[in-house]
Write a protein that holds these residues in place. Structure first.
Motif, PDB file in Angstrom:
ATOM      1  N   PRO A   1    -117.753 -60.499  40.166  1.00  0.00           N
ATOM      2  CA  PRO A   1    -117.096 -61.074  41.336  1.00  0.00           C
ATOM      3  C   PRO A   1    -115.675 -60.541  41.511  1.00  0.00           C
ATOM      4  CG  PRO A   1    -117.005 -62.590  39.510  1.00  0.00           C
ATOM      5  CD  PRO A   1    -117.841 -61.419  39.059  1.00  0.00           C
ATOM      6  N   GLU A   2    -115.095 -60.826  42.668  1.00  0.00           N
ATOM      7  CA  GLU A   2    -113.712 -60.429  42.918  1.00  0.00           C
ATOM      8  C   GLU A   2    -112.727 -61.352  42.214  1.00  0.00           C
ATOM      9  OE1 GLU A   2    -112.871 -59.220  47.046  1.00  0.00           O
ATOM     10  OE2 GLU A   2    -114.994 -59.629  47.354  1.00  0.00           O
ATOM     11  N   LEU A   3    -113.142 -62.585  41.970  1.00  0.00           N
ATOM     12  CA  LEU A   3    -112.277 -63.573  41.322  1.00  0.00           C
ATOM     13  C   LEU A   3    -113.125 -64.500  40.484  1.00  0.00           C
ATOM     14  CD1 LEU A   3    -109.422 -64.962  41.128  1.00  0.00           C
ATOM     15  CD2 LEU A   3    -110.165 -66.379  43.052  1.00  0.00           C
ATOM     16  N   VAL A   4    -112.592 -64.897  39.325  1.00  0.00           N
ATOM     17  CA  VAL A   4    -113.246 -65.895  38.475  1.00  0.00           C
ATOM     18  C   VAL A   4    -112.288 -67.059  38.300  1.00  0.00           C
ATOM     19  CG1 VAL A   4    -114.203 -66.389  36.192  1.00  0.00           C
ATOM     20  CG2 VAL A   4    -114.576 -64.141  37.231  1.00  0.00           C
TER      21      VAL A   4
ATOM     22  N   ASP B   1    -115.406 -72.443  24.868  1.00  0.00           N
ATOM     23  CA  ASP B   1    -114.040 -72.591  25.342  1.00  0.00           C
ATOM     24  C   ASP B   1    -113.727 -71.557  26.427  1.00  0.00           C
ATOM     25  OD1 ASP B   1    -111.011 -71.622  24.902  1.00  0.00           O
ATOM     26  OD2 ASP B   1    -111.198 -73.752  24.442  1.00  0.00           O
ATOM     27  N   GLY B   2    -112.963 -71.957  27.430  1.00  0.00           N
ATOM     28  CA  GLY B   2    -112.625 -71.058  28.524  1.00  0.00           C
ATOM     29  C   GLY B   2    -111.923 -69.788  28.084  1.00  0.00           C
ATOM     30  N   TRP B   3    -111.089 -69.888  27.056  1.00  0.00           N
ATOM     31  CA  TRP B   3    -110.418 -68.685  26.556  1.00  0.00           C
ATOM     32  C   TRP B   3    -111.425 -67.703  25.965  1.00  0.00           C
ATOM     33  CZ3 TRP B   3    -106.024 -67.523  28.435  1.00  0.00           C
ATOM     34  CH2 TRP B   3    -105.099 -68.505  28.759  1.00  0.00           C
ATOM     35  N   ASP B   4    -112.466 -68.225  25.308  1.00  0.00           N
ATOM     36  CA  ASP B   4    -113.518 -67.349  24.785  1.00  0.00           C
ATOM     37  C   ASP B   4    -114.246 -66.633  25.920  1.00  0.00           C
ATOM     38  OD1 ASP B   4    -112.980 -68.002  22.143  1.00  0.00           O
ATOM     39  OD2 ASP B   4    -114.484 -69.596  22.083  1.00  0.00           O
ATOM     40  N   VAL B   5    -114.539 -67.379  26.984  1.00  0.00           N
ATOM     41  CA  VAL B   5    -115.193 -66.768  28.145  1.00  0.00           C
ATOM     42  C   VAL B   5    -114.309 -65.663  28.706  1.00  0.00           C
ATOM     43  CG1 VAL B   5    -116.042 -67.151  30.491  1.00  0.00           C
ATOM     44  CG2 VAL B   5    -116.443 -68.878  28.726  1.00  0.00           C
ATOM     45  N   TYR B   6    -113.018 -65.962  28.854  1.00  0.00           N
ATOM     46  CA  TYR B   6    -112.070 -64.974  29.376  1.00  0.00           C
ATOM     47  C   TYR B   6    -112.057 -63.713  28.513  1.00  0.00           C
ATOM     48  CZ  TYR B   6    -107.589 -62.713  30.177  1.00  0.00           C
ATOM     49  OH  TYR B   6    -106.616 -61.782  30.408  1.00  0.00           O
ATOM     50  N   ASN B   7    -111.899 -63.878  27.215  1.00  0.00           N
ATOM     51  CA  ASN B   7    -111.816 -62.714  26.321  1.00  0.00           C
ATOM     52  C   ASN B   7    -113.113 -61.918  26.281  1.00  0.00           C
ATOM     53  OD1 ASN B   7    -109.111 -62.902  25.421  1.00  0.00           O
ATOM     54  ND2 ASN B   7    -109.688 -64.611  24.107  1.00  0.00           N
TER      55      ASN B   7
ATOM     56  N   GLU C   1    -123.286 -69.847  30.603  1.00  0.00           N
ATOM     57  CA  GLU C   1    -123.892 -69.491  31.886  1.00  0.00           C
ATOM     58  C   GLU C   1    -122.898 -68.666  32.718  1.00  0.00           C
ATOM     59  OE1 GLU C   1    -125.171 -71.801  35.938  1.00  0.00           O
ATOM     60  OE2 GLU C   1    -125.696 -72.768  34.034  1.00  0.00           O
ATOM     61  N   GLY C   2    -121.637 -69.081  32.683  1.00  0.00           N
ATOM     62  CA  GLY C   2    -120.613 -68.365  33.434  1.00  0.00           C
ATOM     63  C   GLY C   2    -120.403 -66.946  32.951  1.00  0.00           C
ATOM     64  N   LEU C   3    -120.391 -66.767  31.645  1.00  0.00           N
ATOM     65  CA  LEU C   3    -120.220 -65.434  31.075  1.00  0.00           C
ATOM     66  C   LEU C   3    -121.365 -64.517  31.505  1.00  0.00           C
ATOM     67  CD1 LEU C   3    -118.513 -63.640  29.235  1.00  0.00           C
ATOM     68  CD2 LEU C   3    -119.827 -64.504  27.300  1.00  0.00           C
ATOM     69  N   ASP C   4    -122.581 -65.019  31.459  1.00  0.00           N
ATOM     70  CA  ASP C   4    -123.733 -64.228  31.914  1.00  0.00           C
ATOM     71  C   ASP C   4    -123.598 -63.863  33.386  1.00  0.00           C
ATOM     72  OD1 ASP C   4    -124.886 -64.363  29.412  1.00  0.00           O
ATOM     73  OD2 ASP C   4    -126.216 -66.032  29.922  1.00  0.00           O
TER      74      ASP C   4
END
Length: 80
Positions: free
Chosen positions: A49-52, A62-68, A39-42
């Motif tokens: 946004p200015e910041l995540v 995994d959060g690293w996957d979302v980041y990448n 949901e966050g990635l979408d």
């Protein structure tokens, strides 16, 4: 005119989203919470946004996957 800075908080615990929203709203930030990595990635791709703020340990992604996956594709530099 007071412009709120947009922040997306990606977290799998709704209570944490509410707590961070409460704290940062008082500091002038507009917080959009996303329940989990997918949901966050979408949301990040849609909203820019200015910041995540990103939880690294989530069950669905995994959060690293979302980041990448949320990082923009690099454009090669051309010579001047």
């Amino acid at each position: 005119m007071d412009i709120k800075r947009r922040v997306v908080y990606i977290e799998d615990e709704p209570d944490m989203i509410d707590l961070v929203r409460l704290i940062l709203n008082r500091r002038g930030y507009e917080i959009t919470g996303a329940n989990g990595g997918r949901e966050g990635l979408d949301l990040v791709r849609q909203d820019t946004p200015e910041l995540v703020l990103l939880d690294l340990m989530m069950p669905d992604m995994d959060g690293w996957d979302v980041y990448n996956k949320s990082r923009p594709t690099r454009v090669p530099r051309t010579s001047r």
